[in-house]
Write a protein that holds these residues in place. Structure first.
Motif, PDB file in Angstrom:
ATOM      1  N   LEU A  17       0.852  -1.187   0.000  1.00  0.00           N
ATOM      2  CA  LEU A  17       0.000   0.000   0.000  1.00  0.00           C
ATOM      3  C   LEU A  17       0.883   1.231   0.000  1.00  0.00           C
ATOM      4  O   LEU A  17       1.690   1.403   0.915  1.00  0.00           O
ATOM      5  N   SER A  18       0.747   2.082  -1.024  1.00  0.00           N
ATOM      6  CA  SER A  18       1.568   3.290  -1.121  1.00  0.00           C
ATOM      7  C   SER A  18       0.748   4.426  -1.715  1.00  0.00           C
ATOM      8  O   SER A  18      -0.423   4.251  -2.040  1.00  0.00           O
ATOM      9  N   LYS A  19       1.391   5.583  -1.879  1.00  0.00           N
ATOM     10  CA  LYS A  19       0.683   6.726  -2.442  1.00  0.00           C
ATOM     11  C   LYS A  19       0.302   6.500  -3.909  1.00  0.00           C
ATOM     12  O   LYS A  19      -0.621   7.127  -4.409  1.00  0.00           O
ATOM     13  N   LYS A  20       0.987   5.596  -4.585  1.00  0.00           N
ATOM     14  CA  LYS A  20       0.659   5.284  -5.975  1.00  0.00           C
ATOM     15  C   LYS A  20      -0.583   4.413  -6.091  1.00  0.00           C
ATOM     16  O   LYS A  20      -1.257   4.422  -7.102  1.00  0.00           O
ATOM     17  N   GLY A  21      -0.846   3.616  -5.043  1.00  0.00           N
ATOM     18  CA  GLY A  21      -1.986   2.717  -5.070  1.00  0.00           C
ATOM     19  C   GLY A  21      -1.654   1.421  -4.353  1.00  0.00           C
ATOM     20  O   GLY A  21      -0.736   1.365  -3.534  1.00  0.00           O
ATOM     21  N   THR A  22      -2.379   0.379  -4.685  1.00  0.00           N
ATOM     22  CA  THR A  22      -2.173  -0.930  -4.076  1.00  0.00           C
ATOM     23  C   THR A  22      -1.580  -1.870  -5.110  1.00  0.00           C
ATOM     24  O   THR A  22      -2.123  -2.032  -6.199  1.00  0.00           O
ATOM     25  N   ARG A  23      -0.454  -2.485  -4.770  1.00  0.00           N
ATOM     26  CA  ARG A  23       0.195  -3.433  -5.675  1.00  0.00           C
ATOM     27  C   ARG A  23       0.118  -4.822  -5.058  1.00  0.00           C
ATOM     28  O   ARG A  23       0.502  -5.031  -3.909  1.00  0.00           O
ATOM     29  N   VAL A  24      -0.399  -5.773  -5.828  1.00  0.00           N
ATOM     30  CA  VAL A  24      -0.478  -7.164  -5.400  1.00  0.00           C
ATOM     31  C   VAL A  24       0.565  -7.942  -6.197  1.00  0.00           C
ATOM     32  O   VAL A  24       0.593  -7.868  -7.427  1.00  0.00           O
ATOM     33  N   THR A  25       1.435  -8.666  -5.484  1.00  0.00           N
ATOM     34  CA  THR A  25       2.488  -9.440  -6.123  1.00  0.00           C
ATOM     35  C   THR A  25       2.383 -10.889  -5.681  1.00  0.00           C
ATOM     36  O   THR A  25       2.289 -11.167  -4.491  1.00  0.00           O
ATOM     37  N   GLY A  59      -2.361  -6.117 -17.821  1.00  0.00           N
ATOM     38  CA  GLY A  59      -3.724  -5.849 -18.235  1.00  0.00           C
ATOM     39  C   GLY A  59      -4.649  -6.973 -17.807  1.00  0.00           C
ATOM     40  O   GLY A  59      -4.323  -7.812 -16.989  1.00  0.00           O
ATOM     41  N   PHE A  60      -5.840  -7.004 -18.345  1.00  0.00           N
ATOM     42  CA  PHE A  60      -6.811  -8.038 -17.978  1.00  0.00           C
ATOM     43  C   PHE A  60      -6.333  -9.417 -18.409  1.00  0.00           C
ATOM     44  O   PHE A  60      -6.529 -10.390 -17.706  1.00  0.00           O
ATOM     45  N   GLY A  61      -5.666  -9.502 -19.542  1.00  0.00           N
ATOM     46  CA  GLY A  61      -5.223 -10.789 -20.062  1.00  0.00           C
ATOM     47  C   GLY A  61      -4.155 -11.460 -19.224  1.00  0.00           C
ATOM     48  O   GLY A  61      -3.926 -12.651 -19.335  1.00  0.00           O
ATOM     49  N   GLY A  62      -3.501 -10.713 -18.333  1.00  0.00           N
ATOM     50  CA  GLY A  62      -2.455 -11.284 -17.500  1.00  0.00           C
ATOM     51  C   GLY A  62      -2.951 -11.879 -16.195  1.00  0.00           C
ATOM     52  O   GLY A  62      -2.206 -12.542 -15.488  1.00  0.00           O
ATOM     53  N   TRP A  63      -4.226 -11.666 -15.854  1.00  0.00           N
ATOM     54  CA  TRP A  63      -4.738 -12.159 -14.587  1.00  0.00           C
ATOM     55  C   TRP A  63      -4.685 -13.663 -14.435  1.00  0.00           C
ATOM     56  O   TRP A  63      -4.422 -14.153 -13.334  1.00  0.00           O
ATOM     57  N   PRO A  64      -4.903 -14.454 -15.469  1.00  0.00           N
ATOM     58  CA  PRO A  64      -4.742 -15.901 -15.275  1.00  0.00           C
ATOM     59  C   PRO A  64      -3.342 -16.271 -14.799  1.00  0.00           C
ATOM     60  O   PRO A  64      -3.181 -17.181 -13.981  1.00  0.00           O
ATOM     61  N   ILE A  65      -2.328 -15.540 -15.242  1.00  0.00           N
ATOM     62  CA  ILE A  65      -0.951 -15.806 -14.805  1.00  0.00           C
ATOM     63  C   ILE A  65      -0.802 -15.460 -13.331  1.00  0.00           C
ATOM     64  O   ILE A  65      -0.230 -16.231 -12.555  1.00  0.00           O
ATOM     65  N   VAL A  66      -1.338 -14.301 -12.912  1.00  0.00           N
ATOM     66  CA  VAL A  66      -1.253 -13.891 -11.518  1.00  0.00           C
ATOM     67  C   VAL A  66      -1.968 -14.905 -10.628  1.00  0.00           C
ATOM     68  O   VAL A  66      -1.454 -15.312  -9.587  1.00  0.00           O
ATOM     69  N   ILE A  67      -3.153 -15.342 -11.035  1.00  0.00           N
ATOM     70  CA  ILE A  67      -3.917 -16.311 -10.250  1.00  0.00           C
ATOM     71  C   ILE A  67      -3.174 -17.638 -10.173  1.00  0.00           C
ATOM     72  O   ILE A  67      -3.074 -18.244  -9.103  1.00  0.00           O
ATOM     73  N   LEU A  68      -2.630 -18.100 -11.283  1.00  0.00           N
ATOM     74  CA  LEU A  68      -1.888 -19.355 -11.299  1.00  0.00           C
ATOM     75  C   LEU A  68      -0.676 -19.282 -10.367  1.00  0.00           C
ATOM     76  O   LEU A  68      -0.430 -20.198  -9.573  1.00  0.00           O
ATOM     77  N   ILE A  69       0.066 -18.206 -10.440  1.00  0.00           N
ATOM     78  CA  ILE A  69       1.247 -18.060  -9.579  1.00  0.00           C
ATOM     79  C   ILE A  69       0.821 -17.955  -8.117  1.00  0.00           C
ATOM     80  O   ILE A  69       1.442 -18.551  -7.248  1.00  0.00           O
TER      81      ILE A  69
END
Length: 95
Positions: A37-45, A73-83
């Motif tokens: 959580l930062s001033k730029k926004g929320t980053r999920v890794t 983008g939206f197309g990368g979410w399956p990769i994030v979910i898989l990881i």
């Protein structure tokens, strides 16, 4: 050559305060799945510890819509979910 400054302090199990030239942020999580959580926004890794493989997505604050993520983008979410699922399974099996 750019000079960078970053310092991280552990304040509780799974919670860190990060200080850098550009400001402060808070990281919540552990190896494999972290939310920052930062001033730029929320980053999920999400990543698989020990492999160097990870994916990250930035959700900009309402006042900072110009911020960009890693280009997944939206197309990368399956990769994030898989990881993320793989990282959680690895952490559970390791415990």
């Amino acid at each position: 050559m750019a000079i960078r400054f970053r310092k991280s302090f552990k304040v509780a199990p799974g919670v860190r305060v990060n200080v850098s030239k550009s400001g402060m942020s808070t990281s919540i999580g552990r190896k494999g799945l972290t939310t920052n959580l930062s001033k730029k926004g929320t980053r999920v890794t999400a990543g698989i510890p020990g492999t160097g493989l990870s994916a990250s997505k930035l959700y900009p604050n309402a006042s900072n819509k110009q911020a960009e993520g890693t280009g997944l983008g939206f197309g990368g979410w399956p990769i994030v979910i898989l990881i993320a699922v793989t990282a959680v399974a690895w952490l559970v099996l390791r415990s």
